[in-house]
Design an enzyme around this catalytic site. Structure first.
Site, short mmCIF file in Angstrom:
data_model
loop_
_atom_site.label_atom_id
_atom_site.label_comp_id
_atom_site.label_asym_id
_atom_site.label_seq_id
_atom_site.Cartn_x
_atom_site.Cartn_y
_atom_site.Cartn_z
N ARG A 176 -1.10 10.64 10.07
CA ARG A 176 -0.77 9.31 9.54
C ARG A 176 -0.70 8.31 10.70
O ARG A 176 -1.16 7.16 10.58
CB ARG A 176 0.59 9.37 8.83
CG ARG A 176 1.01 8.05 8.23
CD ARG A 176 2.22 8.18 7.36
NE ARG A 176 3.43 8.38 8.13
CZ ARG A 176 4.59 7.73 7.91
NH1 ARG A 176 4.67 6.88 6.90
NH2 ARG A 176 5.64 7.96 8.64
N GLU A 236 3.01 -12.67 -9.88
CA GLU A 236 2.67 -12.15 -8.55
C GLU A 236 1.67 -13.08 -7.88
O GLU A 236 1.77 -13.39 -6.70
CB GLU A 236 2.06 -10.75 -8.66
CG GLU A 236 3.03 -9.68 -9.14
CD GLU A 236 2.43 -8.28 -9.05
OE1 GLU A 236 1.79 -7.95 -8.05
OE2 GLU A 236 2.60 -7.52 -10.02
N ASN A 244 -4.25 -9.55 -6.42
CA ASN A 244 -3.40 -10.36 -5.53
C ASN A 244 -4.20 -10.89 -4.34
O ASN A 244 -4.01 -12.03 -3.93
CB ASN A 244 -2.19 -9.55 -5.06
CG ASN A 244 -1.08 -9.57 -6.08
OD1 ASN A 244 -0.42 -10.60 -6.27
ND2 ASN A 244 -0.88 -8.47 -6.78
N ASN A 263 4.87 -7.36 1.67
CA ASN A 263 4.43 -6.50 0.56
C ASN A 263 4.79 -7.19 -0.74
O ASN A 263 5.75 -7.96 -0.80
CB ASN A 263 5.13 -5.14 0.64
CG ASN A 263 4.71 -4.22 -0.48
OD1 ASN A 263 3.53 -4.14 -0.84
ND2 ASN A 263 5.66 -3.51 -1.08
N HIS A 267 5.65 -6.30 -4.86
CA HIS A 267 5.99 -5.18 -5.73
C HIS A 267 6.34 -5.74 -7.12
O HIS A 267 7.04 -6.74 -7.21
CB HIS A 267 7.18 -4.41 -5.14
CG HIS A 267 7.53 -3.20 -5.93
ND1 HIS A 267 6.75 -2.06 -5.95
CD2 HIS A 267 8.57 -2.95 -6.77
CE1 HIS A 267 7.30 -1.16 -6.75
NE2 HIS A 267 8.41 -1.68 -7.26
N MET A 278 -1.34 1.49 -1.30
CA MET A 278 -0.50 2.56 -1.82
C MET A 278 -0.16 3.64 -0.80
O MET A 278 -0.03 4.81 -1.14
CB MET A 278 -1.17 3.17 -3.07
CG MET A 278 -1.20 2.21 -4.23
SD MET A 278 0.41 1.39 -4.47
CE MET A 278 0.25 0.75 -6.12
N ARG A 279 -0.01 3.25 0.47
CA ARG A 279 0.38 4.20 1.52
C ARG A 279 1.64 3.71 2.21
O ARG A 279 1.83 2.50 2.34
CB ARG A 279 -0.71 4.25 2.59
CG ARG A 279 -1.53 5.44 2.51
CD ARG A 279 -2.80 5.27 3.33
NE ARG A 279 -3.78 5.98 2.59
CZ ARG A 279 -3.89 7.30 2.60
NH1 ARG A 279 -3.14 8.03 3.37
NH2 ARG A 279 -4.80 7.89 1.86
N GLY A 299 -7.36 -5.43 -6.35
CA GLY A 299 -7.26 -6.61 -5.48
C GLY A 299 -7.08 -7.95 -6.17
O GLY A 299 -7.53 -8.97 -5.66
N LEU A 355 3.62 3.02 5.49
CA LEU A 355 3.21 2.72 6.87
C LEU A 355 4.10 3.47 7.87
O LEU A 355 5.29 3.66 7.62
CB LEU A 355 3.31 1.21 7.11
CG LEU A 355 2.33 0.38 6.28
CD1 LEU A 355 2.74 -1.09 6.28
CD2 LEU A 355 0.90 0.53 6.80
#
Ligand code: GAR
Length: 222
Positions: free
Chosen positions: A70, A179, A19, A112, A114, A95-96, A17, A98
């Protein structure tokens, strides 16, 4: 143009965490017309949850093993975020992938981050791949999330050089510093209502904001 009411941000996390911390800090420093109101994790002991607690922000663990699918898991996420009246969802090391239902529910209201210059190097092992390909520059990208992995309209990017003696860790650390700058910046542009999505491009309304985004496309100094 400051908003009368602060944008309510929900952050989805899976890990340390940093970010999230950058977003919280920018908000607390008065640099954002936005505040993190809830942090949701799919990992029970994610350090990000502790960061939320340290700032008296609601922290919620949603167990991915409990719901049947899901879609059912994402329904739970939607209900937590709705309960907290979230305007914008920020994925910060979440890390999933959506579900379409989630993406449609928060259409163009999910960001998001990256650690690569997308669309190069989506997914995992990003720095390893960047070094393997011998790219001279890497960086980070904030984009609106869509149903793909690290795809979706690009809001802001920062570029960093790659050095011959870089390790994955050294490159990741160099990128992470940027970031922490670009994510709060993207949130502020959203809070000011300046981001407009046309097909898969993001346009930034207002000359001041456009300048900010243009700087973001170049090399951002610390
Ligand atoms: C960050 O480097 C972020 O860009 C990356 O995970 C890290 C999370 O760090 N996200 C992805 O790779 C998404 N595909 P953090 O938990 O310290 O913010």
């Amino acid at each position: 143009m400051p908003r009368a009411k602060k944008l309510r941000v929900g952050v989805l996390v899976s890990g340390r965490g940093s970010n999230l911390q950058a977003i919280i800090d920018a908000g607390e420093a008065g640099k954002l017309d936005a505040a993190v109101v809830v942090v949701v994790s799919d990992v029970a002991d994610a350090y990000a949850l502790e960061r939320a607690r340290n700032h008296s922000i609601a922290d919620v663990f949603v167990d991915p093993k409990a719901p049947a699918s899901r879609e059912a898991f994402d329904e739970e996420l939607i209900s937590v975020l709705t309960k907290h009246q979230v305007d914008l969802v920020c994925l910060a090391g979440y890390m999933r992938v959506l579900s379409p239902r989630f993406i449609n529910h928060f259409h163009h209201r999910i960001m998001n981050i990256h650690p690569a210059l997308l669309p190069s190097f989506p997914g995992l092992h990003v720095q390893r791949e960047a070094l393997r390909h011998g790219v001279r520059f890497s960086g980070c990208t904030v984009h609106f999330a869509d149903e793909g992995v690290d795809t979706g309209p690009i809001i802001i990017q920062a570029v960093v050089p790659v050095f011959d003696d870089d390790t994955e860790e050294a490159l990741a650390a160099r990128i992470l510093k940027y970031e922490h700058q670009v994510y709060p910046r993207a949130i502020q542009l959203f809070a000011e209502g300046r981001l407009e999505v046309k097909e898969r491009r993001v346009f930034c309304k207002g000359s001041e904001a456009e300048r900010a985004v243009r700087e973001g496309w170049g090399y951002i100094q610390p």
